[in-house]
Structure formats: structure tokens, C-alpha cells
Design a protein around this motif. Structure first.
Motif, PDB file in Angstrom:
ATOM      1  N   THR A   1      22.438  66.825  96.900  1.00 18.65           N
ATOM      2  CA  THR A   1      21.740  67.870  97.486  1.00 18.65           C
ATOM      3  C   THR A   1      20.511  67.235  97.988  1.00 18.65           C
ATOM      4  O   THR A   1      19.607  67.054  96.799  1.00 18.65           O
TER       5      THR A   1
ATOM      6  N   ASP B   1      16.389  78.626  92.879  1.00 15.50           N
ATOM      7  CA  ASP B   1      15.178  77.989  92.301  1.00 15.50           C
ATOM      8  C   ASP B   1      13.989  78.174  92.969  1.00 15.50           C
ATOM      9  O   ASP B   1      13.054  77.430  92.584  1.00 15.50           O
TER      10      ASP B   1
ATOM     11  N   HIS C   1      12.039  70.925  90.815  1.00 18.37           N
ATOM     12  CA  HIS C   1      11.102  71.141  91.883  1.00 18.37           C
ATOM     13  C   HIS C   1       9.706  70.974  91.487  1.00 18.37           C
ATOM     14  O   HIS C   1       8.766  70.436  92.247  1.00 18.37           O
TER      15      HIS C   1
ATOM     16  N   SER D   1      19.444  71.704  91.357  1.00 16.26           N
ATOM     17  CA  SER D   1      18.097  72.338  91.813  1.00 16.26           C
ATOM     18  C   SER D   1      17.702  73.423  90.871  1.00 16.26           C
ATOM     19  O   SER D   1      18.648  74.414  90.562  1.00 16.26           O
TER      20      SER D   1
ATOM     21  N   ASN E   1      19.357  64.628  95.385  1.00 16.63           N
ATOM     22  CA  ASN E   1      19.728  64.936  93.925  1.00 16.63           C
ATOM     23  C   ASN E   1      21.191  64.999  93.708  1.00 16.63           C
ATOM     24  O   ASN E   1      21.707  65.417  94.602  1.00 16.63           O
TER      25      ASN E   1
ATOM     26  N   SER F   1      16.588  67.692  98.710  1.00 15.47           N
ATOM     27  CA  SER F   1      15.546  68.649  98.729  1.00 15.47           C
ATOM     28  C   SER F   1      14.345  68.177  99.596  1.00 15.47           C
ATOM     29  O   SER F   1      13.819  67.120  99.556  1.00 15.47           O
TER      30      SER F   1
ATOM     31  N   ASP G   1      16.109  73.500 100.098  1.00 14.09           N
ATOM     32  CA  ASP G   1      17.045  72.411  99.881  1.00 14.09           C
ATOM     33  C   ASP G   1      18.061  72.307 101.333  1.00 14.09           C
ATOM     34  O   ASP G   1      18.598  73.705 101.613  1.00 14.09           O
TER      35      ASP G   1
END
Length: 409
Positions: free
Chosen positions: A288, A352, A327, A322, A315, A290, A245
Motif C-alpha cells: 500500500t 485512517d 500516518h 494504514s 507499506n 502512501s 493512499d
């Protein structure tokens, strides 16, 4: 009879000289040249060159050295015996006198300046050297690494030194103290002004410090074995996935665009436009990204694994945080059509992605069942060593799109 034509609009001059009637042919050819060599004759027969001739000479002279125009005119007049008038006759006359050795045009007043005594500020600089030495010894215990600047400015350093000096000690000016520092580039011309009495320089804090961990050697060996397995299986049987991330990107409120915080270079914008944004550190919303790098497995372990296809998911940090489940769902979504039966996953040690957590293990089991895999192997880097993850290399590419950018809801 000697006939002289200086060129241009000047009248041709004719000079009658008495010579011997029985002179030889050789004397006829040389006597005219000798006649022009006499100084008294040169004063009356002058040459006048055109501006184009002087221009060509200056252009060729500039290919060799950088010479001022007045110096170039003086050189041309002395070599070519040009009698044309100059634009600055006073300057030309001064240059001619200096060229002939008359150096008394400018008075040398250096004998009137005895200079500053060399030991005026010795007490102050000796005490300042002790202050710098104490900070240097403290840094050597930290492998010459400091996390806090000892002095915020030259005046701050001078204030600390003045407190330790005896009473009535002469204090120099900040500019003189600055000249006692070590030059940043010792090979530049400005370095000649520095004395290097004090081992001090202007520096900016570099954010390149790496954290050590007791398991970093084990984690590096694990990543090496994971790459060897990927090379052995090949792209036909295995998928090598790197995931991580990116840092949160701030998003401002409606009508209040906030800078992304990415430090970049100057961008091209219309001359009538100004790039502006809010510089707030606290925002309600953020994004965020990813990053998932589906590696194109090379033929050797020593080859680059930073190649393949990159998939970036944006996101909302509040409503789409997260988590292992998010994921896992993303991995299943973009690998559902893959024909490989083995998944090799390498991530960092965040909450995560940490494999010691039950939620992460359950997410990996869901990936295993949804993709109908024969095997899944997950590895992670040591704490504080996320730079070893090839997915981190993609972050610099994403920063190119985020520099000089501001976002709002």
C-alpha cells in the motif's frame, strides 16, 4: 531532306521530300514541322525514350496523385509519343483501347442481378428497432447512462428479436444486421457501408462515473477557503500537505510473480524475451503506497496547487496497515526539520484520515505536539470525491512505474 534521329542505338532515318524550288524562308522553317504532323509519317518516325525519362515522369506524377504504374505508362506514351516496348504489352494494349473509348472490353453483367427485394427483412428490423427503443427509453430515465450492456453480442440481440417476431419471419445474417448499426466514426470511409437504421454502436464501458453527495458543495467551498488561507500565510509560515493512499498492489508468492494490474501500453523488450506474469486476483501479500504531497503554495488561489515535493511510503498491507498512528509518525518524520509553524492538511474520508474518529484526532494532536506547531487545520473531501485531492494526481505518475510489472515475495 528530313533527317530523324530517335536516339539510342536506333539507326538514323533520312527522308527525301519533293518541295517547290521557289519557296520562301518562312515555308522552309514550317514545312518540316507540318511534314511530321501527317499520321502516315508518324507511323514510320517513332521516338524511343529511355527508362530514366519515364522514371522522372512517374515520380513527378506521384507528387500530384496516386496512379497505378500501367496507367502512368499509358499517359506517358500518349503524351510523349514514346514507341518503346513495355513490360506488359497485353495490359498496355487494353489500356490504350480503353483510353480511345472502347469500353466494351469488360462485359456489364449488372443487368443479370435484379438485387434483393427491399422489404424482405422489414418485419425483423422493425421488431429489432422496438427492442432497441425500449432499451433507449430506459437509459433516458438514467440521464442516458447505462451500467449494464443490454446485449452481449449481435447474436444475442437477434435472439431477443426473433422471440418477439411472428412465426416464419425471415431472419437476416449477423453481418447484415451489423450493417444496420450506426457507424462509430461517421466521417470515415467505412461509414458508407452502414445504414444507421438502428441506433446501436459498439462501446466500451468507461470508468469515469462520479458519485454525487449532499455535502459536495460544502466540501468544495471548504477546500477553496483552505487554499485561500494557504495563499495568505505563504510558504514561510504554512505547510500545505495533501495525503492519500494508493490502491493495494498485489504481490505473489516466491517464484510466482503476479501482475500489478495496471493497464499500460506496450513496452520495449528484447525480441527474444516474453513479458509474462500471473493474473491472479487473490494474493496473500500486497503493498500500500502512501502518497504525501508537500505543496509549493502558489501566489493565487486560481493557480495550480499540484506542485511541490512528493514523498511516497511503501507499506506492507498486513504488518504495516494504514492507520492514523502510522500516518502521523510519517508526517512527523519528514517534517521534523521544517521551520513553518502552521500545518494545513487535506485528505480523503477513509478510516485512517476521517477527522470524526477519535484515533485520527489523537494522531493530529501528536503531530501538533511533536512539531511544536502554532496551529493545525485539517480538511477532507466529500465521500466519493477523492478525485478533488491533489494527491490523486500523483497516482498516474506511480502507475507509469507499475505498468508491465509483476511482483513476488
Amino acid at each position: 531532306m528530313y533527317r530523324f534521329s530517335p536516339g539510342g542505338g536506333i539507326i538514323t532515318s533520312v527522308c527525301l521530300v519533293q518541295v517547290s524550288a521557289d519557296r520562301s524562308v518562312a515555308e522552309m522553317l514550317t514545312q518540316s514541322a507540318r511534314f511530321m504532323a501527317f499520321p502516315d509519317v508518324k507511323e514510320h518516325f517513332k521516338e524511343y525514350h529511355t527508362r530514366y525519362q519515364r522514371k522522372i515522369f512517374k515520380e513527378r506524377l506521384s507528387n500530384i496523385a496516386s496512379v497505378q504504374p500501367c496507367v502512368a505508362d499509358m499517359i506517358y506514351k500518349e503524351l510523349a509519343l514514346d514507341a518503346s516496348s513495355t513490360q506488359h504489352s497485353t495490359t498496355a494494349e487494353r489500356m490504350r483501347l480503353i483510353f480511345l473509348g472502347n469500353t466494351e472490353l469488360i462485359g456489364d453483367l449488372r443487368h443479370m442481378n435484379p438485387g434483393r427485394p427491399g422489404n424482405t427483412y422489414d418485419t425483423f428490423f422493425e421488431e429489432m428497432a422496438k427492442v432497441v427503443e425500449e432499451a433507449t427509453v430506459a437509459d433516458e430515465r438514467r440521464h442516458n447512462e447505462a451500467h449494464l450492456a443490454a446485449w452481449i453480442s449481435v447474436r444475442d440481440l437477434m435472439a431477443q428479436t426473433t422471440e418477439r417476431c411472428p412465426e416464419h419471419t425471415l431472419v437476416p445474417s449477423p453481418s447484415l444486421v451489423r450493417l444496420q448499426f450506426s457507424p462509430k466514426n461517421p466521417y470515415s470511409k467505412t461509414a458508407l457501408s452502414f445504414t444507421s437504421k438502428l441506433k446501436v454502436q459498439y462501446k466500451i464501458q468507461r470508468r469515469q462515473l462520479r458519485a454525487d453527495h449532499m455535502d459536495q458543495h460544502y466540501a468544495a467551498a471548504q477546500f477553496k477557503y483552505l487554499r485561500e488561507l494557504a495563499v495568505e500565510l505563504g510558504n514561510e509560515k504554512a505547510i500545505f500537505l495533501f495525503a492519500d493512499d494508493k490502491a493495494k498492489i498485489p504481490v505473489g508468492e516466491p517464484g510466482l510473480a503476479v501482475s500489478t494490474g495496471v493497464r499500460g501500453k506496450m513496452a520495449l523488450t528484447p525480441s527474444t524475451t516474453t513479458l509474462v506474469s500471473l493474473d491472479h486476483d487473490m494474493t496473500k501479500a500486497s503493498l500500500t503506497p502512501s502518497v504525501n504531497l508537500i505543496c509549493s503554495i502558489p501566489s493565487g488561489v486560481s493557480d495550480s496547487f499540484v506542485q511541490g515535493r512528493v514523498i511516497t511510503t511503501i507499506n506492507d498491507s498486513v504488518f504495516e496497515g494504514s492507520s492514523p498512528w502510522r500516518h502521523s509518525a510519517c508526517v512527523v518524520k519528514f517534517l521534523k526539520d521544517a521551520s513553518q509553524t502552521v500545518l494545513l492538511l487535506y485528505t480523503d474520508g477513509g478510516t485512517d484520515h476521517r477527522h470524526t474518529l477519535e484515533a485520527v484526532r489523537l494522531g493530529l494532536i501528536c503531530i501538533f505536539k511533536e512539531l511544536n506547531l502554532e496551529g493545525i487545520i485539517a480538511g477532507r473531501c466529500a465521500p466519493g470525491h477523492s478525485f478533488t485531492n491533489p494527491a490523486e494526481r500523483v497516482m498516474s505518475v506511480l502507475n507509469l512505474g507499475l505498468q508491465n510489472c509483476s511482483l513476488e515475495r
